[in-house]
Design an enzyme around this catalytic site. Structure first.
Site, PDB file in Angstrom:
ATOM      1  N   ASP A 197       8.650  -9.334  -9.138  1.00  0.00           N
ATOM      2  CA  ASP A 197       7.227  -9.667  -9.176  1.00  0.00           C
ATOM      3  C   ASP A 197       6.618  -9.381 -10.541  1.00  0.00           C
ATOM      4  O   ASP A 197       7.231  -8.739 -11.391  1.00  0.00           O
ATOM      5  CB  ASP A 197       6.459  -8.911  -8.062  1.00  0.00           C
ATOM      6  CG  ASP A 197       6.922  -7.482  -7.884  1.00  0.00           C
ATOM      7  OD1 ASP A 197       7.552  -6.938  -8.822  1.00  0.00           O
ATOM      8  OD2 ASP A 197       6.660  -6.895  -6.825  1.00  0.00           O
ATOM      9  N   ASN A 214       1.914   0.337   2.432  1.00  0.00           N
ATOM     10  CA  ASN A 214       1.533  -0.556   3.542  1.00  0.00           C
ATOM     11  C   ASN A 214       2.712  -1.412   4.021  1.00  0.00           C
ATOM     12  O   ASN A 214       2.530  -2.349   4.786  1.00  0.00           O
ATOM     13  CB  ASN A 214       0.371  -1.466   3.122  1.00  0.00           C
ATOM     14  CG  ASN A 214       0.749  -2.397   1.975  1.00  0.00           C
ATOM     15  OD1 ASN A 214       1.850  -2.328   1.450  1.00  0.00           O
ATOM     16  ND2 ASN A 214      -0.170  -3.272   1.592  1.00  0.00           N
ATOM     17  N   GLU A 264       2.522  -8.803   0.863  1.00  0.00           N
ATOM     18  CA  GLU A 264       1.620  -7.909   1.582  1.00  0.00           C
ATOM     19  C   GLU A 264       1.683  -8.193   3.091  1.00  0.00           C
ATOM     20  O   GLU A 264       2.201  -9.232   3.515  1.00  0.00           O
ATOM     21  CB  GLU A 264       0.187  -8.114   1.072  1.00  0.00           C
ATOM     22  CG  GLU A 264       0.000  -7.807  -0.412  1.00  0.00           C
ATOM     23  CD  GLU A 264      -0.058  -6.302  -0.713  1.00  0.00           C
ATOM     24  OE1 GLU A 264       0.536  -5.490   0.021  1.00  0.00           O
ATOM     25  OE2 GLU A 264      -0.716  -5.946  -1.710  1.00  0.00           O
ATOM     26  N   HIS A 284       4.720  -3.290   2.072  1.00  0.00           N
ATOM     27  CA  HIS A 284       5.068  -4.495   1.307  1.00  0.00           C
ATOM     28  C   HIS A 284       6.430  -4.346   0.637  1.00  0.00           C
ATOM     29  O   HIS A 284       6.843  -3.242   0.287  1.00  0.00           O
ATOM     30  CB  HIS A 284       3.972  -4.888   0.300  1.00  0.00           C
ATOM     31  CG  HIS A 284       3.815  -4.007  -0.900  1.00  0.00           C
ATOM     32  ND1 HIS A 284       2.586  -3.668  -1.427  1.00  0.00           N
ATOM     33  CD2 HIS A 284       4.726  -3.406  -1.711  1.00  0.00           C
ATOM     34  CE1 HIS A 284       2.744  -2.916  -2.493  1.00  0.00           C
ATOM     35  NE2 HIS A 284       4.031  -2.732  -2.687  1.00  0.00           N
TER      36      HIS A 284
HETATM   37  C1  F6R Z   1       7.646  -3.497  -7.615  1.00  0.00           C
HETATM   38  C2  F6R Z   1       7.567  -3.874  -6.216  1.00  0.00           C
HETATM   39  C3  F6R Z   1       6.810  -3.058  -5.234  1.00  0.00           C
HETATM   40  C4  F6R Z   1       7.111  -1.569  -5.358  1.00  0.00           C
HETATM   41  C5  F6R Z   1       6.281  -0.775  -4.344  1.00  0.00           C
HETATM   42  C6  F6R Z   1       6.520   0.707  -4.452  1.00  0.00           C
HETATM   43  O1  F6R Z   1       8.420  -4.430  -8.345  1.00  0.00           O
HETATM   44  O2  F6R Z   1       8.119  -4.866  -5.855  1.00  0.00           O
HETATM   45  O3  F6R Z   1       7.114  -3.490  -3.936  1.00  0.00           O
HETATM   46  O4  F6R Z   1       8.466  -1.347  -5.137  1.00  0.00           O
HETATM   47  O5  F6R Z   1       4.919  -1.041  -4.549  1.00  0.00           O
HETATM   48  O6  F6R Z   1       6.040   1.171  -5.680  1.00  0.00           O
HETATM   49  P1  F6R Z   1       6.292   2.678  -6.130  1.00  0.00           P
HETATM   50  O7  F6R Z   1       7.747   2.817  -6.374  1.00  0.00           O
HETATM   51  O8  F6R Z   1       5.480   2.820  -7.391  1.00  0.00           O
HETATM   52  O9  F6R Z   1       5.816   3.534  -5.023  1.00  0.00           O
END
Ligand code: F6R
Length: 249
Positions: free
Chosen positions: A66, A135, A142, A137
């Site tokens: 992403d 959440n 989302e 994702h």
């Molecule tokens: C990032 C991504 C997100 C993160 C998720 C957890 O490329 O795809 O799904 O893996 O938001 O983020 P952290 O590791 O910062 O808690």
């Protein structure tokens, strides 16, 4: 399969070793990569392992999950910048082998279509690395994202914007939209590893463990995949049944 370790360090070493093993077994592997706080120690371990083993990365291809819309590649919070800082600038990986969605494309829908097509043209993902949002994702898919989606534009939820606000100097700077690989693209990977660390992930990991497949919890789509490893530290696994600790489920 659930793998639960005591510390973040053990989780990161295990995950980095699995990435390295994939590259060693298949030097032309196509890796799906994630960003975020969880992956920082994973990439630090991987860089160390790669330095020690002098592995040839010339045939490796990577696709990131992403990217925020509207941040320049040199913005310290863009995922392109993150990947340079934590991985790509530290490895001898051909720049043309590295792919991220283009959050500044003039025609984002065309860029999304081209991204999913490029993954397929590369032969598909051998291993997709995932973190998880508080959440549920995965990528930036989302809650209530259609599981049949391919790469698409997503409006970030307020929860995600709040969670990621810690990386920005002001909450108002957190982008409102992003491009993300779709759940369908993720499920087409040969193998998937989801990594969760820290107490802030405990509630969602328990929900994921106990619940069924439900678009309200995007990570639950992984229950439809035949080769998923969920790697956690003891804090993220704190609300799982005790018998899961250290073992497979
Ligand atoms: C990032 C991504 C997100 C993160 C998720 C957890 O490329 O795809 O799904 O893996 O938001 O983020 P952290 O590791 O910062 O808690």
């Amino acid at each position: 399969m659930y793998k639960i370790f005591e510390t973040v360090d053990e989780v990161s070493r295990y995950t980095a070793q699995r990435l390295l093993d994939t590259i060693l077994a298949k030097p032309e592997a196509v890796l799906g990569l994630a960003t975020g706080g969880t992956m920082e120690p994973v990439y630090a371990q991987l860089v160390g392992m790669l330095e020690q083993s002098a592995v040839d990365l010339s045939r490796l291809t990577t696709f990131n999950l992403d990217e925020y819309i509207g941040l320049s590649a040199s913005h310290a919070q863009s995922y392109r910048y993150y990947m340079g800082q934590h991985l790509f600038d530290r490895l001898s990986l051909p720049r043309e082998s590295v792919h991220l969605p283009d959050g500044n494309a003039e025609d984002v829908d065309a860029a999304c279509r081209a991204y999913s097509t490029a993954i397929q043209a590369a032969g598909g993902l051998d291993l997709q690395l995932l973190g998880i949002g508080s959440n549920g994702h995965i990528g930036f898919n989302e809650p209530h994202t259609d599981f049949s989606c391919r790469t698409h534009v997503i409006a970030l939820s307020e929860q995600t914007r709040r969670d990621n606000g810690r990386f920005f100097s002001d909450q108002s700077e957190v982008p409102t939209h992003a491009l993300t690989l779709g759940i369908q693209d993720i499920l087409e990977a040969e193998e998937i590893m989801l990594v969760a660390t820290g107490s802030k992930k405990a509630a969602i990991m328990a929900e994921l463990y106990h619940g069924g497949v439900d678009e309200a919890l995007p990570a639950s789509a992984l229950k439809q995949h035949h080769n998923v490893t969920i790697v956690m530290d003891s804090q993220a696994a704190a609300l799982l049944p005790r018998q899961e600790e250290g073992g497979a489920a």
